[in-house]
Design a protein around this motif. Structure first.
Motif, PDB file in Angstrom:
ATOM      1  N   TYR A 288      -0.832  -6.546  -7.532  1.00  0.00           N
ATOM      2  CA  TYR A 288      -0.732  -6.011  -6.166  1.00  0.00           C
ATOM      3  C   TYR A 288      -2.069  -5.890  -5.443  1.00  0.00           C
ATOM      4  O   TYR A 288      -2.118  -5.401  -4.314  1.00  0.00           O
ATOM      5  N   GLU A 289      -3.145  -6.353  -6.053  1.00  0.00           N
ATOM      6  CA  GLU A 289      -4.409  -6.346  -5.325  1.00  0.00           C
ATOM      7  C   GLU A 289      -4.503  -7.560  -4.408  1.00  0.00           C
ATOM      8  O   GLU A 289      -3.891  -8.606  -4.655  1.00  0.00           O
ATOM      9  N   GLU A 290      -5.279  -7.401  -3.326  1.00  0.00           N
ATOM     10  CA  GLU A 290      -5.599  -8.519  -2.440  1.00  0.00           C
ATOM     11  C   GLU A 290      -7.086  -8.486  -2.165  1.00  0.00           C
ATOM     12  O   GLU A 290      -7.770  -7.531  -2.527  1.00  0.00           O
TER      13      GLU A 290
ATOM     14  N   ILE B  20      -9.831  -4.519   5.952  1.00  0.00           N
ATOM     15  CA  ILE B  20      -8.953  -3.686   5.115  1.00  0.00           C
ATOM     16  C   ILE B  20      -8.218  -2.659   5.961  1.00  0.00           C
ATOM     17  O   ILE B  20      -7.033  -2.387   5.746  1.00  0.00           O
ATOM     18  N   ASP B  21      -8.924  -2.097   6.952  1.00  0.00           N
ATOM     19  CA  ASP B  21      -8.327  -1.039   7.779  1.00  0.00           C
ATOM     20  C   ASP B  21      -7.414  -1.566   8.878  1.00  0.00           C
ATOM     21  O   ASP B  21      -6.477  -0.875   9.285  1.00  0.00           O
ATOM     22  N   VAL B  22      -7.661  -2.763   9.387  1.00  0.00           N
ATOM     23  CA  VAL B  22      -6.834  -3.286  10.487  1.00  0.00           C
ATOM     24  C   VAL B  22      -5.725  -4.217  10.009  1.00  0.00           C
ATOM     25  O   VAL B  22      -4.841  -4.588  10.789  1.00  0.00           O
ATOM     26  N   ASN B  23      -5.756  -4.571   8.747  1.00  0.00           N
ATOM     27  CA  ASN B  23      -4.773  -5.513   8.201  1.00  0.00           C
ATOM     28  C   ASN B  23      -3.365  -4.928   8.232  1.00  0.00           C
ATOM     29  O   ASN B  23      -3.173  -3.721   8.052  1.00  0.00           O
TER      30      ASN B  23
ATOM     31  N   GLU C 145       2.930  -1.460  -1.824  1.00  0.00           N
ATOM     32  CA  GLU C 145       2.148  -1.465  -3.073  1.00  0.00           C
ATOM     33  C   GLU C 145       0.811  -2.176  -2.873  1.00  0.00           C
ATOM     34  O   GLU C 145      -0.210  -1.775  -3.434  1.00  0.00           O
ATOM     35  N   ILE C 146       0.826  -3.248  -2.074  1.00  0.00           N
ATOM     36  CA  ILE C 146      -0.405  -4.004  -1.811  1.00  0.00           C
ATOM     37  C   ILE C 146      -1.351  -3.176  -0.953  1.00  0.00           C
ATOM     38  O   ILE C 146      -2.561  -3.132  -1.212  1.00  0.00           O
ATOM     39  N   GLU C 147      -0.811  -2.485   0.044  1.00  0.00           N
ATOM     40  CA  GLU C 147      -1.650  -1.640   0.902  1.00  0.00           C
ATOM     41  C   GLU C 147      -2.336  -0.541   0.096  1.00  0.00           C
ATOM     42  O   GLU C 147      -3.535  -0.271   0.278  1.00  0.00           O
TER      43      GLU C 147
ATOM     44  N   LYS D 131      -6.424  -0.477  -0.115  1.00  0.00           N
ATOM     45  CA  LYS D 131      -7.177   0.662   0.425  1.00  0.00           C
ATOM     46  C   LYS D 131      -7.722   1.560  -0.675  1.00  0.00           C
ATOM     47  O   LYS D 131      -8.681   2.298  -0.464  1.00  0.00           O
ATOM     48  N   GLY D 132      -7.133   1.461  -1.872  1.00  0.00           N
ATOM     49  CA  GLY D 132      -7.620   2.251  -2.997  1.00  0.00           C
ATOM     50  C   GLY D 132      -8.909   1.708  -3.584  1.00  0.00           C
ATOM     51  O   GLY D 132      -9.793   2.463  -3.985  1.00  0.00           O
TER      52      GLY D 132
END
Length: 571
Positions: free
Chosen positions: A272-274, A311-314, A320-322, A326-327
């Motif tokens: 779930y990471e991007e 990361i903030d505007v995506n 789960e990906i978000e 952001k984590g």
């Protein structure tokens, strides 16, 4: 100044209806600068909008394709790289297929580890049936990708990974040997240190069923290594992920073990990471044959802030990906135009001077990227999972900051050479519409050496793509304009290692091999990658796959073919 090639690419894939390239850069800059409004007043965002716009317009920095395509649009999905879990149930498998489809529709690429799926022939208790195994389920992902064109503008791309200790590893290793199957997948074997040490000692490794951990069989490690090398020699797949080295450098070990990467291998990610990627055009930081370090530092600072804002505007395809994005706030700033920089500075690619410069450049970029991330942490806060990371007790904004991506398309837009790759060929025949053959001369040769080739020289170059054995070309020109197939394999690997040493994530690079190399040569490549602590490696033997680039075509009427200035990075 955008080239004709760049304009064609932008019109075909990036520009909105009626949009100009300048308006595209403005759209992207404005959308990404909105991330500042979470922490600062509007005038602060406006200041960064101008900086983002300027570096993109000047082709000094470009983000990954989904950001250029989707920033400031309703879709708003800006990340290029994702890794999704594939767990051992039909429900979980098809949940991942669905999420893959959503991601690829928005222009992202996906990576998967199939190592958790029970092997072919294992029991399925609920139905009293027999499991079909990971390779069978890979076909489901492959067919789904076939039906989706990424963002309606580019075909889907996947990375499939299987552990060297999985009982179905032989079937996986050879699954692309027919050169028809799994065309939407790159595949890599996750090879452990134990495996390589057993190869060295001629020992055996255990293949275990992931369902219950039981040993299904023991096999000679050397036999598997031979099979990997044979398949890579024959078809270009699989590559190798040096999975233990990847996890030694895992910045968030408490969150789990990394098992897969994005499609081109430059970003190892947890499920779930991007990751958002962007690249600095190194050809733009050379002045009078010298590197402008101050300008490079400014580009790093702007690039890191840009990618952190993404990361903030995506708009994320799944919650789960978000949460993971952001984590951990992983980003990947890299480079393109390295070969052009070397040409400009008159340094041969396969030289110690080039290796030293590579280390100096990437060390500088990595250091400044980290310093910028620390400053951003003081300004905006550290990534939330920092206490579960190697940075516990410190202030850092991003769990990773640097990555070397292939930059295939964005380097063409920037009008420079791709990533850290050398020139592929000085001249070659390319088949375009309706299989029409065109002669193309590398634009960087034209730019730096001039249009100096005679028709007879050109005819000879077209046999191999190289100028090294062509009479009448000065030796200093030959030294500088060395191509991927001229360069011995170990120099490709040394260059990758030089960049990897100073890169948080990984380095996507192809070890190009001439047609006549042996399987033993491929084994040496894989061993050297292990010894030099790469995170992954891919080989491509010329002629092992059909393509649109050809050498040695007989009966060419050179004078009737087009001499195009298309970029070498079209390769």
């Amino acid at each position: 100044m955008l080239s004709e090639t760049a304009l064609e690419i932008l019109k075909a894939r990036y520009l909105r209806a009626g949009e100009t390239p300048d308006e595209m850069f403005r759209r992207v800059a404005k959308a990404v600068s909105m991330g500042e409004l979470l922490y600062h007043p509007p005038q602060f965002a406006e200041k960064w909008e101008e900086k983002f716009y300027t570096v993109m317009k000047n082709l000094e920095f470009l983000p990954n394709s989904p950001t250029l395509m989707n920033a400031g649009t309703e879709l708003g999905q800006l990340a290029a790289c994702f890794v999704l879990p594939v767990e051992d149930s039909v429900e979980e498998i098809f949940n991942s297929v669905k999420l893959m489809a959503i991601i690829q529709k928005s222009g992202g690429g996906t990576g998967f580890s199939f190592s958790h799926l029970r092997p072919e022939g294992d029991i399925v208790k609920l139905t009293n049936g027999i499991a079909s195994g990971p390779v069978s389920f890979m076909r489901v992902f492959d067919c789904a990708t076939d039906s989706i064109k990424q963002g309606g503008k580019r075909r889907g791309a996947n990375m499939g990974v299987l552990s060297i200790h999985h009982p179905d590893v032989k079937k996986f290793i050879t699954c692309k040997r027919d050169k028809k199957s799994f065309q939407n997948f790159n595949i890599s074997v996750a090879a452990t240190d134990e495996f390589f040490e057993k190869v060295k000692s001629n020992g055996e490794i255990e293949l275990k069923n992931p369902r219950d951990g039981k040993v299904w069989k023991r096999v000679k490690a050397k036999d598997l290594f031979d099979l990997i090398a044979e398949s890579a020699w024959d078809s270009g797949d699989p590559g190798i992920l040096y999975i233990d080295e990847i996890n030694r450098k895992n910045p968030t070990p408490d969150l789990g073990r990394i098992e897969a990467t994005n499609p081109c291998g430059e970003v190892p990610l947890l499920p779930y990471e991007e990751c958002n990627l962007g690249s600095i055009n190194l050809a733009k930081v050379v002045k009078n044959g010298q590197i402008d370090w101050k300008k490079l530092e400014e580009l790093v600072e702007i690039g890191i802030r840009f990618l952190d804002n993404v990361i903030d505007v995506n708009r994320y395809p799944a919650k789960e990906i978000e949460l993971m994005a952001k984590g951990n706030r992983k980003i990947g700033l890299g480079v393109m135009g390295f070969a052009e920089l070397l040409i400009n500075m008159k340094i041969p690619y396969n030289s110690n001077e080039a290796l030293e410069l590579a280390e100096k450049l990437m060390s500088f970029i990595n250091k400044k990227a980290f310093e910028t991330s620390v400053k951003l942490a003081e300004e905006k806060g550290s990534f939330p999972n920092i206490e579960k990371s190697i940075y516990k007790g410190k202030k850092v904004r991003n769990a990773t900051r640097t990555s070397i991506a292939p930059t295939g398309t964005i380097s063409m837009i920037a009008g420079t050479t791709p990533s850290i790759e050398p020139l592929f060929a000085i001249a070659y025949v390319k088949k375009i519409l309706e299989n029409r053959a065109t002669v193309q001369i590398d634009p960087f040769f034209l730019k730096y050496a001039g249009n100096t080739l005679s028709e007879e020289q050109l005819r000879e170059i077209l046999k191999t793509g190289s100028i090294q054995k062509i009479p009448g070309i000065p030796e200093d020109v030959k030294r500088i304009f060395i191509t991927a197939l001229d360069i011995p394999p170990e120099w490709h690997i040394k260059m990758q290692a030089a960049f990897q040493k100073h890169t948080d994530n990984s380095v996507s690079k192809t070890v190009n091999l001439p047609y006549n190399v042996t399987v033993e040569d491929v084994k040496k490549v894989f061993w050297l990658g292990y010894q030099l602590k790469l995170k992954g490696i891919t080989v491509f033997r010329y002629g092992s796959k059909e393509g649109v680039i050809e050498f040695g075509i007989e009966n060419l009427e050179i004078e009737k073919l087009i001499k195009s200035k298309a970029c070498s990075c079209q390769l």
